[in-house]
Design an enzyme around this catalytic site. Structure first.
Site, PDB file in Angstrom:
ATOM      1  N   LEU A  62       0.850  -1.180   0.000  1.00  0.00           N
ATOM      2  CA  LEU A  62       0.000   0.000   0.000  1.00  0.00           C
ATOM      3  C   LEU A  62       0.890   1.236   0.000  1.00  0.00           C
ATOM      4  CD1 LEU A  62      -2.595  -1.023   2.753  1.00  0.00           C
ATOM      5  CD2 LEU A  62      -2.830  -1.264   0.271  1.00  0.00           C
ATOM      6  N   ASP A  63       0.351   2.339  -0.536  1.00  0.00           N
ATOM      7  CA  ASP A  63       1.102   3.592  -0.494  1.00  0.00           C
ATOM      8  C   ASP A  63       1.355   4.009   0.943  1.00  0.00           C
ATOM      9  OD1 ASP A  63       0.904   3.633  -3.222  1.00  0.00           O
ATOM     10  OD2 ASP A  63      -0.599   5.234  -3.310  1.00  0.00           O
ATOM     11  N   LYS A  64       2.435   4.723   1.171  1.00  0.00           N
ATOM     12  CA  LYS A  64       2.714   5.271   2.483  1.00  0.00           C
ATOM     13  C   LYS A  64       1.551   6.172   2.905  1.00  0.00           C
ATOM     14  CE  LYS A  64       6.071   8.038   5.055  1.00  0.00           C
ATOM     15  NZ  LYS A  64       7.341   8.813   4.989  1.00  0.00           N
ATOM     16  N   GLY A  65       1.035   5.963   4.102  1.00  0.00           N
ATOM     17  CA  GLY A  65      -0.088   6.757   4.592  1.00  0.00           C
ATOM     18  C   GLY A  65      -1.442   6.137   4.329  1.00  0.00           C
ATOM     19  N   THR A  66      -1.507   5.117   3.464  1.00  0.00           N
ATOM     20  CA  THR A  66      -2.775   4.445   3.180  1.00  0.00           C
ATOM     21  C   THR A  66      -3.052   3.414   4.267  1.00  0.00           C
ATOM     22  OG1 THR A  66      -2.511   4.729   0.795  1.00  0.00           O
ATOM     23  CG2 THR A  66      -4.041   3.021   1.527  1.00  0.00           C
TER      24      THR A  66
END
Length: 269
Positions: A62-66
Protein backbone atom coordinates in the site's frame (compact mmCIF):
# COMPACT_ATOMS: atom_id res chain seq x y z
CA UNK A 1 7.93 -1.90 9.77
CA UNK A 2 5.48 -4.64 8.91
CA UNK A 3 8.40 -7.00 8.17
CA UNK A 4 9.77 -6.38 11.66
CA UNK A 5 6.36 -7.07 13.18
CA UNK A 6 6.06 -10.34 11.24
CA UNK A 7 9.50 -11.47 12.34
CA UNK A 8 8.59 -10.70 15.95
CA UNK A 9 5.23 -12.49 15.77
CA UNK A 10 6.30 -15.66 13.95
CA UNK A 11 9.99 -15.79 14.81
CA UNK A 12 13.11 -15.60 12.69
CA UNK A 13 12.77 -19.16 11.42
CA UNK A 14 9.24 -18.61 10.06
CA UNK A 15 10.22 -15.27 8.54
CA UNK A 16 13.16 -16.83 6.69
CA UNK A 17 11.02 -19.74 5.52
CA UNK A 18 8.44 -17.40 3.97
CA UNK A 19 10.97 -15.17 2.19
CA UNK A 20 11.21 -15.67 -1.58
CA UNK A 21 13.65 -13.39 -3.37
CA UNK A 22 12.58 -12.04 -6.76
CA UNK A 23 15.59 -11.21 -8.92
CA UNK A 24 15.32 -8.16 -11.22
CA UNK A 25 14.78 -9.37 -14.75
CA UNK A 26 12.75 -8.76 -17.86
CA UNK A 27 12.08 -12.48 -18.35
CA UNK A 28 8.84 -14.15 -17.25
CA UNK A 29 9.17 -15.67 -13.79
CA UNK A 30 7.70 -18.85 -12.39
CA UNK A 31 4.28 -17.30 -11.77
CA UNK A 32 3.78 -16.07 -15.32
CA UNK A 33 4.42 -12.40 -14.58
CA UNK A 34 7.31 -10.12 -15.54
CA UNK A 35 9.61 -8.39 -13.09
CA UNK A 36 10.35 -4.73 -13.85
CA UNK A 37 13.87 -3.84 -12.71
CA UNK A 38 13.13 -0.12 -12.98
CA UNK A 39 10.30 0.16 -10.47
CA UNK A 40 10.71 -3.14 -8.58
CA UNK A 41 7.17 -4.31 -9.23
CA UNK A 42 5.73 -7.27 -11.06
CA UNK A 43 3.67 -6.38 -14.11
CA UNK A 44 0.03 -6.96 -13.34
CA UNK A 45 -0.15 -5.60 -9.81
CA UNK A 46 1.43 -3.83 -6.85
CA UNK A 47 3.54 -6.77 -5.79
CA UNK A 48 6.78 -7.57 -3.97
CA UNK A 49 10.03 -5.96 -5.10
CA UNK A 50 13.46 -7.48 -5.63
CA UNK A 51 14.25 -6.92 -1.91
CA UNK A 52 11.44 -9.26 -0.86
CA UNK A 53 13.89 -11.25 1.29
CA UNK A 54 13.75 -8.26 3.61
CA UNK A 55 9.94 -8.27 3.57
CA UNK A 56 8.98 -11.91 4.23
CA UNK A 57 5.61 -13.04 2.90
CA UNK A 58 4.43 -9.58 1.82
CA UNK A 59 2.90 -10.14 -1.61
CA UNK A 60 1.57 -6.65 -2.32
CA UNK A 61 1.84 -3.20 -0.83
CA UNK A 62 0.00 0.00 0.00
CA UNK A 63 1.10 3.59 -0.49
CA UNK A 64 2.71 5.27 2.48
CA UNK A 65 -0.09 6.76 4.59
CA UNK A 66 -2.77 4.45 3.18
CA UNK A 67 -4.64 2.48 5.84
CA UNK A 68 -6.47 -0.80 5.44
CA UNK A 69 -6.17 -4.51 4.80
CA UNK A 70 -2.99 -6.20 3.60
CA UNK A 71 -2.43 -9.91 2.93
CA UNK A 72 0.75 -11.70 4.02
CA UNK A 73 1.76 -15.27 3.17
CA UNK A 74 3.14 -17.52 5.92
CA UNK A 75 5.01 -19.94 3.63
CA UNK A 76 6.41 -20.20 0.10
CA UNK A 77 3.53 -22.16 -1.40
CA UNK A 78 0.94 -19.62 -0.26
CA UNK A 79 3.15 -16.76 -1.39
CA UNK A 80 3.50 -18.11 -4.93
CA UNK A 81 -0.25 -18.77 -5.21
CA UNK A 82 -1.10 -15.28 -3.98
CA UNK A 83 1.44 -13.66 -6.29
CA UNK A 84 -0.12 -15.50 -9.22
CA UNK A 85 -3.60 -14.33 -8.20
CA UNK A 86 -2.45 -10.69 -8.11
CA UNK A 87 -0.57 -10.99 -11.40
CA UNK A 88 -3.60 -12.55 -13.14
CA UNK A 89 -5.97 -9.95 -11.62
CA UNK A 90 -8.02 -12.50 -9.70
CA UNK A 91 -8.06 -10.38 -6.53
CA UNK A 92 -11.00 -8.17 -5.56
CA UNK A 93 -9.71 -4.79 -4.32
CA UNK A 94 -12.06 -2.15 -2.97
CA UNK A 95 -10.94 1.18 -1.52
CA UNK A 96 -12.57 4.19 0.07
CA UNK A 97 -11.31 7.70 -0.65
CA UNK A 98 -12.31 11.22 0.35
CA UNK A 99 -11.91 13.48 -2.68
CA UNK A 100 -11.40 17.23 -2.80
CA UNK A 101 -14.28 18.32 -5.01
CA UNK A 102 -17.56 16.98 -6.39
CA UNK A 103 -16.81 15.54 -9.86
CA UNK A 104 -19.73 16.02 -12.24
CA UNK A 105 -19.17 12.58 -13.77
CA UNK A 106 -19.95 10.95 -10.41
CA UNK A 107 -23.18 12.85 -9.83
CA UNK A 108 -25.11 10.59 -12.22
CA UNK A 109 -23.60 7.26 -11.19
CA UNK A 110 -20.32 5.31 -11.21
CA UNK A 111 -17.52 6.31 -13.55
CA UNK A 112 -14.67 4.32 -15.09
CA UNK A 113 -11.27 5.99 -15.33
CA UNK A 114 -8.98 4.24 -17.80
CA UNK A 115 -5.72 6.17 -18.12
CA UNK A 116 -2.23 4.64 -18.50
CA UNK A 117 0.24 5.54 -15.77
CA UNK A 118 4.02 5.92 -15.81
CA UNK A 119 6.74 7.45 -13.70
CA UNK A 120 7.30 11.19 -13.97
CA UNK A 121 10.51 12.26 -15.68
CA UNK A 122 10.78 15.27 -13.33
CA UNK A 123 10.19 13.70 -9.91
CA UNK A 124 11.15 10.10 -9.21
CA UNK A 125 8.47 9.62 -6.54
CA UNK A 126 5.64 10.96 -8.70
CA UNK A 127 3.53 9.07 -11.24
CA UNK A 128 1.86 10.74 -14.22
CA UNK A 129 -0.66 9.92 -16.94
CA UNK A 130 1.43 8.72 -19.88
CA UNK A 131 0.59 7.02 -23.14
CA UNK A 132 1.68 3.42 -23.59
CA UNK A 133 4.06 4.63 -26.31
CA UNK A 134 5.76 6.83 -23.71
CA UNK A 135 6.14 3.98 -21.25
CA UNK A 136 2.80 4.18 -19.44
CA UNK A 137 1.03 1.00 -18.32
CA UNK A 138 -2.70 0.34 -18.57
CA UNK A 139 -4.70 1.18 -15.44
CA UNK A 140 -8.44 0.95 -14.70
CA UNK A 141 -10.30 2.35 -11.69
CA UNK A 142 -14.06 2.48 -11.08
CA UNK A 143 -15.29 5.29 -8.85
CA UNK A 144 -18.72 5.53 -7.22
CA UNK A 145 -19.81 8.44 -5.03
CA UNK A 146 -21.29 7.41 -1.70
CA UNK A 147 -21.84 10.97 -0.50
CA UNK A 148 -21.19 14.53 -1.70
CA UNK A 149 -21.03 17.79 0.23
CA UNK A 150 -21.17 21.06 -1.74
CA UNK A 151 -19.44 23.88 0.15
CA UNK A 152 -16.65 26.40 -0.28
CA UNK A 153 -14.31 23.42 -0.36
CA UNK A 154 -16.64 20.58 -1.50
CA UNK A 155 -15.96 16.93 -0.69
CA UNK A 156 -16.94 13.50 -2.03
CA UNK A 157 -16.55 10.14 -0.35
CA UNK A 158 -16.05 7.51 -3.02
CA UNK A 159 -15.87 3.77 -3.26
CA UNK A 160 -13.16 2.63 -5.69
CA UNK A 161 -12.71 -0.76 -7.34
CA UNK A 162 -9.39 -1.20 -9.08
CA UNK A 163 -8.84 -3.74 -11.83
CA UNK A 164 -5.09 -3.11 -11.95
CA UNK A 165 -2.65 -2.14 -9.21
CA UNK A 166 -0.27 0.50 -10.50
CA UNK A 167 1.79 2.65 -8.17
CA UNK A 168 -0.35 5.57 -6.88
CA UNK A 169 -3.14 4.47 -9.26
CA UNK A 170 -6.16 5.79 -7.36
CA UNK A 171 -4.40 9.02 -6.46
CA UNK A 172 -3.37 9.69 -10.07
CA UNK A 173 -6.78 8.75 -11.52
CA UNK A 174 -8.59 10.91 -8.98
CA UNK A 175 -6.39 13.91 -9.76
CA UNK A 176 -6.16 13.68 -13.55
CA UNK A 177 -9.20 11.58 -14.43
CA UNK A 178 -11.78 13.13 -12.10
CA UNK A 179 -10.01 16.46 -11.44
CA UNK A 180 -10.68 15.80 -7.74
CA UNK A 181 -7.58 14.55 -5.88
CA UNK A 182 -7.56 12.58 -2.66
CA UNK A 183 -7.92 14.93 0.30
CA UNK A 184 -4.72 15.30 2.32
CA UNK A 185 -2.51 14.17 -0.57
CA UNK A 186 0.47 16.53 -0.61
CA UNK A 187 1.87 14.99 -3.80
CA UNK A 188 -1.18 15.19 -6.07
CA UNK A 189 -3.67 17.22 -4.06
CA UNK A 190 -4.98 20.80 -3.98
CA UNK A 191 -3.00 22.80 -1.39
CA UNK A 192 -6.00 25.01 -0.51
CA UNK A 193 -8.24 22.01 0.24
CA UNK A 194 -5.50 20.25 2.19
CA UNK A 195 -4.85 23.32 4.28
CA UNK A 196 -8.54 23.87 5.01
CA UNK A 197 -8.97 20.32 6.34
CA UNK A 198 -5.43 19.87 7.70
CA UNK A 199 -6.59 19.12 11.25
CA UNK A 200 -8.78 16.26 9.97
CA UNK A 201 -6.71 15.05 7.01
CA UNK A 202 -3.11 14.59 8.09
CA UNK A 203 -2.50 11.97 5.40
CA UNK A 204 -4.00 11.03 2.03
CA UNK A 205 -7.52 9.87 2.97
CA UNK A 206 -7.28 6.55 1.16
CA UNK A 207 -8.32 3.30 2.85
CA UNK A 208 -7.87 -0.24 1.51
CA UNK A 209 -11.32 -1.30 2.67
CA UNK A 210 -11.90 -4.82 1.33
CA UNK A 211 -9.74 -7.50 -0.23
CA UNK A 212 -11.01 -10.76 -1.69
CA UNK A 213 -9.10 -13.75 -3.08
CA UNK A 214 -9.13 -17.54 -3.35
CA UNK A 215 -7.47 -19.13 -0.35
CA UNK A 216 -4.11 -20.44 -1.67
CA UNK A 217 -4.57 -23.83 0.00
CA UNK A 218 -8.32 -24.52 0.10
CA UNK A 219 -9.48 -22.54 -2.95
CA UNK A 220 -12.32 -21.02 -0.92
CA UNK A 221 -13.23 -17.42 -1.71
CA UNK A 222 -12.27 -15.14 1.18
CA UNK A 223 -13.22 -11.48 1.69
CA UNK A 224 -11.62 -9.39 4.42
CA UNK A 225 -12.70 -5.94 5.53
CA UNK A 226 -10.67 -3.38 7.47
CA UNK A 227 -12.73 -1.14 9.82
CA UNK A 228 -12.76 2.57 9.05
CA UNK A 229 -9.99 4.47 10.84
CA UNK A 230 -10.82 7.45 13.05
CA UNK A 231 -10.13 10.13 10.43
CA UNK A 232 -12.54 8.43 8.00
CA UNK A 233 -15.21 8.21 10.71
CA UNK A 234 -15.25 12.01 10.92
CA UNK A 235 -15.93 12.40 7.20
CA UNK A 236 -18.44 9.52 7.23
CA UNK A 237 -20.56 11.53 9.69
CA UNK A 238 -19.92 14.86 7.97
CA UNK A 239 -21.01 13.55 4.55
CA UNK A 240 -23.80 11.22 5.76
CA UNK A 241 -22.65 8.22 3.75
CA UNK A 242 -25.29 5.95 2.14
CA UNK A 243 -23.99 2.55 3.24
CA UNK A 244 -27.30 0.84 2.44
CA UNK A 245 -26.44 1.05 -1.28
CA UNK A 246 -23.14 -0.81 -0.87
CA UNK A 247 -22.98 -4.64 -1.08
CA UNK A 248 -21.99 -6.17 2.24
CA UNK A 249 -19.02 -8.46 2.73
CA UNK A 250 -21.46 -11.36 3.14
CA UNK A 251 -23.08 -10.51 -0.21
CA UNK A 252 -19.70 -10.53 -1.94
CA UNK A 253 -18.90 -13.95 -0.49
CA UNK A 254 -22.32 -15.32 -1.49
CA UNK A 255 -21.95 -14.07 -5.07
CA UNK A 256 -18.62 -15.83 -5.43
CA UNK A 257 -19.87 -19.09 -3.93
CA UNK A 258 -22.81 -19.04 -6.35
CA UNK A 259 -20.53 -18.56 -9.37
CA UNK A 260 -18.55 -21.26 -11.10
CA UNK A 261 -15.58 -19.22 -12.31
CA UNK A 262 -12.32 -18.68 -10.44
CA UNK A 263 -12.25 -14.90 -10.66
CA UNK A 264 -13.21 -12.14 -8.28
CA UNK A 265 -16.96 -11.36 -7.99
CA UNK A 266 -18.32 -8.77 -10.39
CA UNK A 267 -19.77 -5.75 -8.68
CA UNK A 268 -22.49 -3.47 -9.99
CA UNK A 269 -20.09 -0.65 -10.74
Amino acid sequence: TLANALAYRFGKEAAEASAATVEPSTKPDSIGATVDADNDTVHGDEMVSRDSALRPGIVHRLDKGTSGVLVVAKHNFAERRLQRAFAQRQVYKEYLAVLAGTPRCLQNGPSLVELPIGRSTHRWIEQRVQSVAQGGRAARSRFEALAMRPSIAPLTLTRVLIETGRTHQIRVHARYGLQAPVLGDDLYGFPAWNQRYRMRARRPLLHAWRLGFRHPCTGKWCVFEAPLPEDFRYFEKLLQVRWAEVPSTEELRARSEAGADNSAPRDRI
